[in-house]
Design a protein around this motif. Structure first.
Motif, PDB file in Angstrom:
ATOM      1  N   LYS A 199      -8.251 -79.419 -63.313  1.00  0.00           N
ATOM      2  CA  LYS A 199      -6.849 -79.187 -62.990  1.00  0.00           C
ATOM      3  C   LYS A 199      -6.595 -77.700 -63.183  1.00  0.00           C
ATOM      4  O   LYS A 199      -6.851 -77.172 -64.270  1.00  0.00           O
ATOM      5  N   ALA A 200      -6.138 -77.040 -62.140  1.00  0.00           N
ATOM      6  CA  ALA A 200      -5.855 -75.613 -62.251  1.00  0.00           C
ATOM      7  C   ALA A 200      -4.372 -75.419 -61.995  1.00  0.00           C
ATOM      8  O   ALA A 200      -3.877 -75.762 -60.933  1.00  0.00           O
ATOM      9  N   VAL A 201      -3.656 -74.923 -63.001  1.00  0.00           N
ATOM     10  CA  VAL A 201      -2.217 -74.742 -62.875  1.00  0.00           C
ATOM     11  C   VAL A 201      -1.917 -73.253 -62.985  1.00  0.00           C
ATOM     12  O   VAL A 201      -2.198 -72.623 -64.014  1.00  0.00           O
ATOM     13  N   PHE A 202      -1.342 -72.693 -61.890  1.00  0.00           N
ATOM     14  CA  PHE A 202      -1.129 -71.242 -61.853  1.00  0.00           C
ATOM     15  C   PHE A 202       0.265 -70.885 -62.326  1.00  0.00           C
ATOM     16  O   PHE A 202       1.080 -70.354 -61.599  1.00  0.00           O
ATOM     17  N   THR A 203       0.523 -71.212 -63.561  1.00  0.00           N
ATOM     18  CA  THR A 203       1.774 -70.832 -64.188  1.00  0.00           C
ATOM     19  C   THR A 203       1.518 -69.545 -64.976  1.00  0.00           C
ATOM     20  O   THR A 203       0.417 -68.994 -64.941  1.00  0.00           O
ATOM     21  N   GLN A 208      -0.686 -80.459 -36.772  1.00  0.00           N
ATOM     22  CA  GLN A 208      -0.008 -79.176 -36.925  1.00  0.00           C
ATOM     23  C   GLN A 208      -1.011 -78.029 -36.941  1.00  0.00           C
ATOM     24  O   GLN A 208      -1.543 -77.635 -35.925  1.00  0.00           O
ATOM     25  N   ASP A 209      -1.293 -77.524 -38.144  1.00  0.00           N
ATOM     26  CA  ASP A 209      -2.218 -76.396 -38.257  1.00  0.00           C
ATOM     27  C   ASP A 209      -3.454 -76.814 -39.029  1.00  0.00           C
ATOM     28  O   ASP A 209      -3.358 -77.528 -40.025  1.00  0.00           O
ATOM     29  N   LEU A 210      -4.616 -76.313 -38.590  1.00  0.00           N
ATOM     30  CA  LEU A 210      -5.840 -76.536 -39.353  1.00  0.00           C
ATOM     31  C   LEU A 210      -5.666 -75.940 -40.742  1.00  0.00           C
ATOM     32  O   LEU A 210      -4.956 -74.939 -40.907  1.00  0.00           O
ATOM     33  N   GLY A 211      -6.313 -76.541 -41.699  1.00  0.00           N
ATOM     34  CA  GLY A 211      -6.183 -76.036 -43.069  1.00  0.00           C
ATOM     35  C   GLY A 211      -5.207 -76.855 -43.891  1.00  0.00           C
ATOM     36  O   GLY A 211      -5.217 -76.813 -45.112  1.00  0.00           O
ATOM     37  N   GLY A 212      -4.345 -77.602 -43.202  1.00  0.00           N
ATOM     38  CA  GLY A 212      -3.459 -78.530 -43.890  1.00  0.00           C
ATOM     39  C   GLY A 212      -2.519 -77.875 -44.884  1.00  0.00           C
ATOM     40  O   GLY A 212      -2.220 -76.685 -44.800  1.00  0.00           O
ATOM     41  N   THR A 213      -2.053 -78.689 -45.823  1.00  0.00           N
ATOM     42  CA  THR A 213      -1.113 -78.203 -46.834  1.00  0.00           C
ATOM     43  C   THR A 213      -1.712 -77.038 -47.610  1.00  0.00           C
ATOM     44  O   THR A 213      -1.091 -75.995 -47.784  1.00  0.00           O
ATOM     45  N   CYS A 214      -2.953 -77.211 -48.053  1.00  0.00           N
ATOM     46  CA  CYS A 214      -3.584 -76.229 -48.934  1.00  0.00           C
ATOM     47  C   CYS A 214      -3.502 -74.822 -48.369  1.00  0.00           C
ATOM     48  O   CYS A 214      -2.997 -73.908 -49.004  1.00  0.00           O
ATOM     49  N   LEU A 215      -3.999 -74.660 -47.131  1.00  0.00           N
ATOM     50  CA  LEU A 215      -4.056 -73.313 -46.570  1.00  0.00           C
ATOM     51  C   LEU A 215      -2.701 -72.797 -46.104  1.00  0.00           C
ATOM     52  O   LEU A 215      -2.384 -71.625 -46.243  1.00  0.00           O
ATOM     53  N   ASN A 216      -1.907 -73.701 -45.531  1.00  0.00           N
ATOM     54  CA  ASN A 216      -0.680 -73.237 -44.874  1.00  0.00           C
ATOM     55  C   ASN A 216       0.534 -73.193 -45.791  1.00  0.00           C
ATOM     56  O   ASN A 216       1.300 -72.241 -45.746  1.00  0.00           O
ATOM     57  N   VAL A 217       0.716 -74.250 -46.588  1.00  0.00           N
ATOM     58  CA  VAL A 217       1.946 -74.310 -47.385  1.00  0.00           C
ATOM     59  C   VAL A 217       1.679 -74.752 -48.817  1.00  0.00           C
ATOM     60  O   VAL A 217       2.556 -75.275 -49.497  1.00  0.00           O
ATOM     61  N   GLY A 218       0.447 -74.585 -49.286  1.00  0.00           N
ATOM     62  CA  GLY A 218       0.135 -75.061 -50.635  1.00  0.00           C
ATOM     63  C   GLY A 218      -0.580 -74.009 -51.445  1.00  0.00           C
ATOM     64  O   GLY A 218      -0.058 -72.937 -51.721  1.00  0.00           O
ATOM     65  N   CYS A 219      -1.824 -74.346 -51.801  1.00  0.00           N
ATOM     66  CA  CYS A 219      -2.605 -73.514 -52.722  1.00  0.00           C
ATOM     67  C   CYS A 219      -2.600 -72.034 -52.338  1.00  0.00           C
ATOM     68  O   CYS A 219      -2.266 -71.173 -53.146  1.00  0.00           O
ATOM     69  N   ILE A 220      -2.986 -71.766 -51.103  1.00  0.00           N
ATOM     70  CA  ILE A 220      -3.226 -70.374 -50.713  1.00  0.00           C
ATOM     71  C   ILE A 220      -1.942 -69.547 -50.710  1.00  0.00           C
ATOM     72  O   ILE A 220      -1.890 -68.498 -51.367  1.00  0.00           O
ATOM     73  N   PRO A 221      -0.865 -69.997 -50.035  1.00  0.00           N
ATOM     74  CA  PRO A 221       0.368 -69.202 -50.107  1.00  0.00           C
ATOM     75  C   PRO A 221       0.900 -69.067 -51.534  1.00  0.00           C
ATOM     76  O   PRO A 221       1.357 -67.989 -51.931  1.00  0.00           O
ATOM     77  N   THR A 222       0.804 -70.170 -52.303  1.00  0.00           N
ATOM     78  CA  THR A 222       1.320 -70.091 -53.680  1.00  0.00           C
ATOM     79  C   THR A 222       0.557 -69.057 -54.476  1.00  0.00           C
ATOM     80  O   THR A 222       1.128 -68.324 -55.273  1.00  0.00           O
TER      81      THR A 222
END
Lengths: 401, 463
Positions: free
Chosen positions: B347-351, B38-52
């Protein structure tokens, strides 16, 4: 409140020290910074200063006693202490260091220079101290060869402490000589070398006829002019230093992932003084003259006789020379002073007839043995070093440059 | 079949684990290809850490605005524009993805867009948009990642039932959201959407939310979320999602009691599933369990030349764990044996408030048989935390005798940032004394870490 004078930790690995001599006696006034007692550890004597003004109230350990680090050597009565402060000595607690005005006990050197430094995590150090594990005998598995908790615990499990083992059977006629601190340290270091080094010894014969002539002509002159007692060892040190400069692999240590070529050439010279082995270090032997080397060697010999050698004097060596010639030894296979990678043994000088072309001439010959750590050095570089050394010693005038 | 190309290392997946592995291997001189479906960067960059975190930034700002009146700043009206935020997020993601592509190119990694599957232990078949190709590689690193798991619940495929990926591209802010799953992802999104102004309910099957972090952190967060107006329904199992009058009806049971709640959108965040189905693991001979790939501490699978890293292991599903696993896998491939250590993965939880943890929780430490000492320094004793209007604590779990730092658990403002210091301390085997001896700048929240270390030794100053 009275306070205690404690056995200082002179070196990171030090666990106990032996009292050499009290310089003050009970009842003496002592001043902050004054030397009160001499102790010995790791082959060196050092002086323990007090950091209080007061009176040396009670000496708790006698010369020859071995006292663990941080255990009391004496009780010091501070100004303002009343007699009732001394009901029972065992109740006396050291004054917490944070409220004491003064400085830490000063000793000649806190840590040995150069390759004596051990990389270990704070937790590993704490556990090693607790379990009596010598960090120097461990190989670290942490980043950059750092000793970590697991290394200490593993070692501790596989090497139960000596104290836990059953005492050896004593037969009636045997005599047990308790190990002196120096002996204990020597055995430890030899064992360390045995466990860690793969030694190979090769021997070469060197013609010292020219060197002996040069030595004889310098000796008297230097004694009169420079008041310096010249020995052949000064030439050997210089020649070895220059050879090391050309073959730096022999002036190295093996780190977990690299060979570390040492920045300076510091030659340890084994000396036997009053039946004790000392190895003082002549620093930067490559950059100083034979005269300066001779001056340092005789100073060290004197200091050893006076039991004044310090840890500093004996640390930081990068290569060692042991001259066993005077003991009528033809050649020897000396033990490398780990973590160094090489040691040179010098044998007895023999006068022999030698063919020079068709003529038979008289030559002073000597076997010189190089023991090197094969893990770091292969045969060829070792041969290169021996060749350079031989050339220098056979054309010794070069050494006087 | 087209021609077969040979590589030293082939990496499956271009997420944080995969691209770091590819870069590191290429930097070391290996011939490397990376296959990304799909897209480089995987879950983290595209639909995980970074967007969140982009969403988190907006949520945090909204919270700051809400509290700004106390600081003398009165904001009359705040307009929250969801599409604008999504487009900002897309911009950030695009920049980072481009950055990864640039790095790979600069390091001569061949990037192939397609789906990889094993033909044998040295051969991958890659289906690209146009054709199929074969790749031969001495070593293969599987970094295929994970996707949102879909539980077998009635109505899970219905309209307005979304996962975290879709939640990060919503066109309109829903009025009411029910979040199924109170794990890290669920709790983060619950806090974010609550800050945006949605009414949020979290349904969690277990007794506590954010499982895996220290129980005191869980409890503090739960209390705080409730105070913000989020409904937390724990011990609650979802039975069905139904449509009712144009809205969603969620039937659930809590113990014996059955009940239902209504929402505009249902956000399913019950965990992750491995992306291993398409890999043809059995053809490569790679062992797995329920799709999660089994590895040893060298990141090696059951096949010696095949390594696996990242989410696909189901071990520690963090980008930063994958980075390190990538490093370990590559070093082993290069012949420098090393092991992955999980003991200090933060563990980093962004709540709201944030949670940052490294090391063992109090319970884990006790279960491991340590003689545990616990010190909890409340942040209301820290000047900077007070200024920031945040509360929370720094909790240090240590070993009583040797003062070994076993775990540090932080709740409050900047908690995630503080994990850096804490991870260094635990990785380096520092003791409480060392942490306490380090001078911490004043006034910063990091002072609380030092204070907690002092407190653990009974030498506290500010509490």
């Amino acid at each position: 409140m009275p306070t205690e004078l404690l056995m200082p930790r002179v070196q990171p690995a030090m666990q106990d020290g032996m009292i050499v001599k009290w310089l003050k006696k009970e009842g003496d006034q002592i001043k902050k910074g004054e030397v009160v007692v001499e102790i010995t550890s790791e082959k060196a004597s050092c002086e323990v200063e007090t950091f209080h003004d007061g009176i040396l109230y009670k000496i708790l350990a006698n010369p020859g006693d071995v006292i663990p680090v941080n255990n009391p050597l004496a009780i010091i009565q501070l100004a303002g202490d009343k007699p009732e402060d001394f009901p029972g000595l065992e109740t006396v607690k050291p004054v917490p260091i944070i409220v004491v005005e003064g400085k830490q006990i000063q000793v000649t050197s806190e840590t040995p220079n150069g390759n004596g430094k051990i990389k270990a995590s704070p937790l590993a150090r704490c556990l090693a101290a607790e379990h009596g594990v010598d960090l120097a005998s461990l190989i670290g598995s942490g980043p950059g060869g750092r000793i970590i908790k697991q290394d200490v615990l593993q070692y501790h499990q596989s090497h139960p402490t000596v104290a836990k083992q059953a005492p050896a059977m004593q037969q009636q006629d045997d005599k047990r000589i308790p190990l002196s601190i120096i002996r204990r340290e020597t055995t430890r270091r030899l064992q360390l070398s045995k466990d860690n080094v793969i030694p190979v010894t090769s021997v070469t014969e060197i013609n010292l006829t020219g060197l002996l002539d040069l030595y004889k002509s310098c000796k008297e002159l230097w004694r009169d002019v420079y008041k310096t007692n010249l020995t052949l060892n000064a030439f050997f040190i210089k020649a070895v230093a220059l050879s090391l400069k050309r073959h730096e692999l022999l002036n190295s240590t093996l780190d977990s992932d690299a060979i570390v070529i040492k920045g300076s050439i510091n030659i340890g010279l084994a000396m036997n003084i009053d039946d004790q082995l000392y190895v003082p270090v002549i620093r930067n032997s490559d950059t100083i003259t034979v005269l300066e080397i001779a001056q340092r060697v005789s100073l060290f010999a004197q200091k050893a006789k006076d039991k004044q050698l310090t840890l500093d004097d004996m640390s930081g060596g990068t290569f060692t020379i042991t001259n066993v010639g005077p003991f009528d030894v033809q050649f020897s296979t000396p033990v490398i002073a780990y973590p160094q990678v090489g040691i040179l043994g010098i044998g007895t000088i023999n006068v022999r007839p030698v063919y020079q072309g068709d003529d038979i001439v008289k030559q002073s010959l000597c076997y010189v043995s190089l023991t090197y750590d094969h893990r770091v050095i292969d045969g060829a570089p070792a041969a290169g070093f021996r060749k350079t050394l031989k050339e220098l010693l056979e054309k010794p005038f070069v050494l006087l440059n | 079949m087209s021609i077969t190309t040979s590589y030293d290392v082939a990496v499956i997946g271009g997420g944080p684990g995969g691209y770091v592995a590819a870069l590191r291997a290429a930097q070391s001189g290996a011939k490397v290809c990376l296959i990304e479906k799909q897209d480089l960067g995987g879950t983290c960059l595209n639909v995980g850490c970074i967007p969140t975190k982009t969403f988190y930034k907006a949520a945090h700002l909204l919270n700051e605005i809400k509290g700004s009146a106390e600081l003398g700043i009165k904001v009359e009206k705040t307009n929250f524009d969801m599409p604008r935020l999504v487009s900002y997020k897309n911009g950030v993601v695009a920049k980072l993805v481009q950055g990864v592509a640039y790095l790979l190119k600069k390091n001569n990694v061949t990037v192939i867009k397609g789906v990889a599957s094993f033909a044998d232990k040295n051969t991958l078949e890659v289906k690209t948009a146009q054709s199929a190709t074969r790749i031969n590689a001495k070593n293969i690193i599987i970094a295929a990642g994970s996707s949102n798991a879909k539980p077998p619940i009635e109505g899970i495929d219905g309209k307005n039932v979304i996962d975290s990926t879709q939640a990060l591209s919503l066109e309109k802010l829903p009025g009411e959201i029910v979040v199924i799953g109170g794990g890290v992802i669920g709790a983060e999104l619950a806090c974010i959407f609550n800050s945006f102004g949605a009414k949020v309910t979290v349904l969690e099957m277990l007794p506590a939310i954010v499982n895996g972090v220290d129980h005191e952190c869980q409890a503090y967060l739960a209390k705080s979320m409730i105070a913000q107006g989020i409904s937390l329904l724990t011990n609650s199992k979802v039975l069905a999602i139904k449509d009712k009058d144009g809205r969603k009806q969620i039937d659930y049971e809590c113990g014996e009691r059955k009940s239902n709640i209504f929402a505009d959108v249902v956000l399913v965040a019950i965990g992750r599933a491995p992306n291993s189905a398409q890999l043809g693991l059995e053809k490569g001979g790679v062992e797995s369990k329920k799709g999660w790939i089994k590895v040893n501490s060298a990141m090696q699978t059951s096949v010696p030349n095949i390594y696996a890293i990242g989410d696909a292991l189901g071990e520690q599903m963090f980008a930063h764990a994958a980075y390190e696993e990538a490093e370990v896998a590559v070093q082993n491939i290069l012949g420098n044996p090393c092991k992955m250590k999980y003991s200090s993965v933060p563990k980093a939880v962004f709540t709201n408030p944030e949670i940052g943890c490294v090391g063992l929780s109090e319970k884990e430490a006790k279960d491991k048989g340590y003689d545990v000492a616990v010190a909890t320094f409340p942040l209301h004793g820290n000047g900077r935390a007070l200024i920031d209007g945040g509360e929370g604590f720094v909790k240090i779990v240590s070993e009583r005798k040797y003062h070994e730092i076993l775990g540090i658990h932080i709740v409050g403002p900047s908690a995630t940032e503080l994990t850096g210091e804490v991870s260094l301390a635990i990785t380096s085997e520092l003791r409480l004394e060392d942490l306490a001896a380090a001078i911490h700048a004043h006034p910063t929240i990091s002072e609380a870490v030092k204070e907690a270390a002092l407190l653990a030794m009974g030498r506290q100053i500010h509490c």
